[in-house]
Motif scaffolding. Structure first.
Motif, PDB file in Angstrom:
ATOM      1  N   ASP A  35       0.834  -1.205   0.000  1.00 49.51           N
ATOM      2  CA  ASP A  35       0.000   0.000   0.000  1.00 49.51           C
ATOM      3  C   ASP A  35       0.868   1.255   0.000  1.00 49.51           C
ATOM      4  O   ASP A  35       0.511   2.256  -0.609  1.00 49.51           O
ATOM      5  CB  ASP A  35      -0.956  -0.009   1.201  1.00 49.51           C
ATOM      6  N   PHE A  38       1.704   1.829  -3.447  1.00 49.75           N
ATOM      7  CA  PHE A  38       0.534   2.367  -4.147  1.00 49.75           C
ATOM      8  C   PHE A  38       0.379   3.868  -3.884  1.00 49.75           C
ATOM      9  O   PHE A  38       0.112   4.645  -4.803  1.00 49.75           O
ATOM     10  CB  PHE A  38      -0.747   1.628  -3.735  1.00 49.75           C
ATOM     11  N   ILE A 119     -11.146   5.616  -6.179  1.00 52.99           N
ATOM     12  CA  ILE A 119      -9.980   5.091  -5.443  1.00 52.99           C
ATOM     13  C   ILE A 119     -10.064   5.465  -3.963  1.00 52.99           C
ATOM     14  O   ILE A 119      -9.797   4.632  -3.084  1.00 52.99           O
ATOM     15  CB  ILE A 119      -8.671   5.648  -6.070  1.00 52.99           C
ATOM     16  N   GLU A 120     -10.445   6.693  -3.692  1.00 53.09           N
ATOM     17  CA  GLU A 120     -10.476   7.143  -2.294  1.00 53.09           C
ATOM     18  C   GLU A 120     -11.757   6.698  -1.583  1.00 53.09           C
ATOM     19  O   GLU A 120     -11.734   6.306  -0.419  1.00 53.09           O
ATOM     20  CB  GLU A 120     -10.325   8.665  -2.234  1.00 53.09           C
ATOM     21  N   TYR A 123     -11.684   3.040  -0.510  1.00 51.48           N
ATOM     22  CA  TYR A 123     -10.780   2.829   0.636  1.00 51.48           C
ATOM     23  C   TYR A 123     -11.468   3.245   1.939  1.00 51.48           C
ATOM     24  O   TYR A 123     -11.398   2.527   2.942  1.00 51.48           O
ATOM     25  CB  TYR A 123      -9.514   3.655   0.400  1.00 51.48           C
ATOM     26  N   GLU A 175      -9.006  -2.878  -6.988  1.00 53.14           N
ATOM     27  CA  GLU A 175      -9.068  -2.840  -5.521  1.00 53.14           C
ATOM     28  C   GLU A 175      -9.272  -4.242  -4.953  1.00 53.14           C
ATOM     29  O   GLU A 175      -8.613  -4.629  -3.981  1.00 53.14           O
ATOM     30  CB  GLU A 175     -10.201  -1.920  -5.054  1.00 53.14           C
ATOM     31  N   PHE A 178      -6.165  -6.043  -5.167  1.00 48.35           N
ATOM     32  CA  PHE A 178      -5.205  -5.538  -4.170  1.00 48.35           C
ATOM     33  C   PHE A 178      -5.466  -6.170  -2.799  1.00 48.35           C
ATOM     34  O   PHE A 178      -4.536  -6.565  -2.100  1.00 48.35           O
ATOM     35  CB  PHE A 178      -5.290  -4.005  -4.097  1.00 48.35           C
TER      36      PHE A 178
END
Ligand code: HMH
Length: 186
Positions: A35, A38, A119-120, A123, A175, A178
C-alpha cells in the motif's frame, strides 16, 4: 453490476480478518508495504492531475497531494515501528494498479478525477467496514476513517462525473485484486 463490484471491493475477507484480528502480522505488514508503494504511485498520478486540473478543482486536489505526502511519512513511521522493510518489491496487483494510474495520465481530466474519487471512496468504505472497537489493528482503521478523509472523499465526489462506468469497474476490480494480494504467499 457496479454495485456488486463496490460490495466486493469494500467487504473483502481481508477486511473481515483485520476486523476480527485473525490476520497475521506478517500478512498485514506485507499488504501495508504494498500500500505504501501504491500511495507513492497515487501521488505521482495526482500531482500530474493537479497540473492539468481546472482552477476550481485545485484546492481539493492540492490538499489531497499534501495529504498523500503526509501519508507517506506516516507509512515510514509504521515501517520503522513494525520493522517492515520498505520499499518492498512491487507485487503483481501493485504493478497492475500502477499501470492504470499511468494510463489515466493520458485520459481526459473528467475521467481521471472520477477514477480518483472511486480510489479514495472505496478505501474509506472498506476501512469503515473493518472497524471494530476491539481489533488489534484499530489504530490503522481509525487512521483511514478520520472525518478529514471522509470530507475529502465528499469533496472529490463533487468533482467526479457520471458516465465512466467501465473505468469505475476497472478501478474496483483492481481494488479487489489488491485485497486478494494480502492472502497470497502468506
Ligand atoms: C489500494 N486504494 C488502495 N490503497 C490506498 N491507500 C487507497 C486506495 C487510498 O489512498
Amino acid at each position: 453490476m457496479l454495485d456488486d463490484l463496490w460490495t466486493a471491493a469494500t467487504r473483502h475477507t481481508f477486511l473481515d480478518a483485520v476486523r476480527d484480528g485473525t490476520v497475521s502480522d506478517a500478512a498485514f505488514d506485507r499488504w501495508l508495504a504494498q500500500d505504501a508503494l501504491f500511495v507513492a504511485d497515487l501521488l505521482t498520478f495526482q500531482a500530474r492531475l493537479l497540473a492539468r486540473a481546472p482552477r476550481p478543482a485545485q484546492t481539493v486536489l492540492a490538499g489531497g497531494c499534501a495529504a498523500l505526502v503526509a501519508e507517506l511519512n506516516w507509512f515510514d513511521e509504521q515501517a520503522a515501528r513494525r520493522h517492515i522493510e520498505m520499499p518492498a518489491a512491487p507485487l503483481p496487483a501493485t504493478l497492475a494498479y500502477r499501470e492504470l494510474l499511468q494510463r489515466l495520465d493520458n485520459q481526459p481530466y473528467d475521467a481521471a478525477v472520477t477514477a480518483l474519487w472511486v480510489i479514495e471512496r472505496v478505501y474509506l468504505l472498506a476501512w469503515r467496514y473493518a472497524a471494530s472497537p476491539t481489533s488489534r489493528f484499530g489504530e490503522f482503521v481509525e487512521h483511514w476513517t478520520v472525518p478529514e478523509f471522509a470530507g475529502y472523499v465528499q469533496d472529490l465526489g463533487a468533482l467526479a462525473v457520471d458516465g465512466h462506468d467501465t473505468l469505475v469497474a476497472e478501478v474496483l476490480r483492481l481494488e479487489v485484486h489488491f485485497w486478494d494480494m494480502a492472502w497470497e504467499t502468506s
